[in-house]
Design a protein around this motif. Structure first.
Motif, PDB file in Angstrom:
ATOM      1  N   GLU A  45      60.348  22.631  -4.389  1.00  0.00           N
ATOM      2  CA  GLU A  45      61.316  22.183  -3.400  1.00  0.00           C
ATOM      3  C   GLU A  45      61.165  23.117  -2.206  1.00  0.00           C
ATOM      4  O   GLU A  45      61.209  24.337  -2.352  1.00  0.00           O
ATOM      5  N   PHE A  46      60.968  22.543  -1.030  1.00  0.00           N
ATOM      6  CA  PHE A  46      60.740  23.319   0.173  1.00  0.00           C
ATOM      7  C   PHE A  46      62.077  23.578   0.870  1.00  0.00           C
ATOM      8  O   PHE A  46      62.830  22.642   1.152  1.00  0.00           O
ATOM      9  N   VAL A  47      62.345  24.842   1.107  1.00  0.00           N
ATOM     10  CA  VAL A  47      63.617  25.260   1.687  1.00  0.00           C
ATOM     11  C   VAL A  47      63.344  25.841   3.072  1.00  0.00           C
ATOM     12  O   VAL A  47      62.614  26.823   3.204  1.00  0.00           O
ATOM     13  N   TYR A  48      63.902  25.220   4.099  1.00  0.00           N
ATOM     14  CA  TYR A  48      63.730  25.683   5.472  1.00  0.00           C
ATOM     15  C   TYR A  48      64.595  26.921   5.691  1.00  0.00           C
ATOM     16  O   TYR A  48      65.809  26.877   5.482  1.00  0.00           O
ATOM     17  N   LEU A  49      63.963  28.021   6.075  1.00  0.00           N
ATOM     18  CA  LEU A  49      64.668  29.305   6.182  1.00  0.00           C
ATOM     19  C   LEU A  49      65.903  29.206   7.061  1.00  0.00           C
ATOM     20  O   LEU A  49      66.960  29.754   6.731  1.00  0.00           O
TER      21      LEU A  49
END
Length: 224
Positions: A45-49
């Motif tokens: 799962e890609f989490v945008y900082l």
């Protein structure tokens, strides 16, 4: 180059049911990885900082902090990143993130980056260590020996995996610092830290070793 451990690879399929988060900055290089089938095979799962909120990483078994993000923005979430390992998970911190400013007990020393040592014939001074460590079932010399941006040191009893071997004051070679290590002693979980920046180079289509390292790293943390 003096490292001679054999080339080894594992083709085990990614484990299921273990949640992986990759924190990214939205850079072109990071977004490239979000579309890469070899990365997507691990169901991250890609989490945008910039959108990361308190508690946003709760429940993830493994968190990879993408490379070359704004150090101050990363440091704002230091406690949240550290808590991944504190609760027994795996925290991976990639390079150029000012990790020495927000993870305890780490010192950093800059080094000039030599992108073209293989062209000029120079010795990059990069050496692999701890060859009986499980990571070498996944990593290879070609995946970790390309270039680096600095060295890390810590007094904790971590496992050095890639180091710079430099002449000391007596002229004899010594390990001046680490480019990759695993820490399983300072938290109930583990922390893997590197000064390598594989996502940046993978997404830039520059430095094939970086792509090898990124894929090998994913296999390593997924299988262990």
């Amino acid at each position: 180059m003096t490292t001679t451990e054999p080339f080894r690879r594992t083709d085990r399929a990614p484990q299921r049911g273990r949640r992986l988060a990759i924190v990214h900055s939205g850079s072109y290089a990071h977004l490239y990885s979000t579309k890469d089938p070899a990365v997507l095979a691990y169901q991250p799962e890609f989490v945008y900082l910039a959108d990361l909120e308190d508690g946003g990483l709760d429940g993830y078994d493994t968190v990879i902090v993408g490379d070359r993000m704004h150090p101050e923005l990363v440091a704002r979430h230091a406690a949240q990143f550290h808590s991944v390992a504190q609760r027994g998970g795996t925290l991976v911190v990639l390079g150029e993130n000012g990790v020495h400013t927000w993870l305890p007990g780490i010192e950093w020393e800059s080094r000039p980056t030599n992108f073209w040592w293989w062209v000029s014939g120079e010795d990059p001074l990069i050496r692999t260590r701890s060859h009986d460590h499980e990571s070498w079932q996944y990593l290879t010399t070609k995946s970790v020996i390309w270039h680096y941006h600095g060295l890390l040191r810590t007094d904790a009893d971590v496992v050095p995996l890639v180091v710079s071997e430099e002449p000391g004051v007596d002229g004899r070679p010594h390990d001046a610092g680490m480019m990759l290590y695993e820490d399983t002693v300072t938290t109930p979980g583990r922390i893997i830290v590197t000064t390598l920046d594989p996502m940046h180079h993978h997404g830039s289509n520059f430095m094939s070793g970086a792509t090898r390292f990124l894929y090998a790293l994913l296999r390593w943390v997924d299988n262990t």
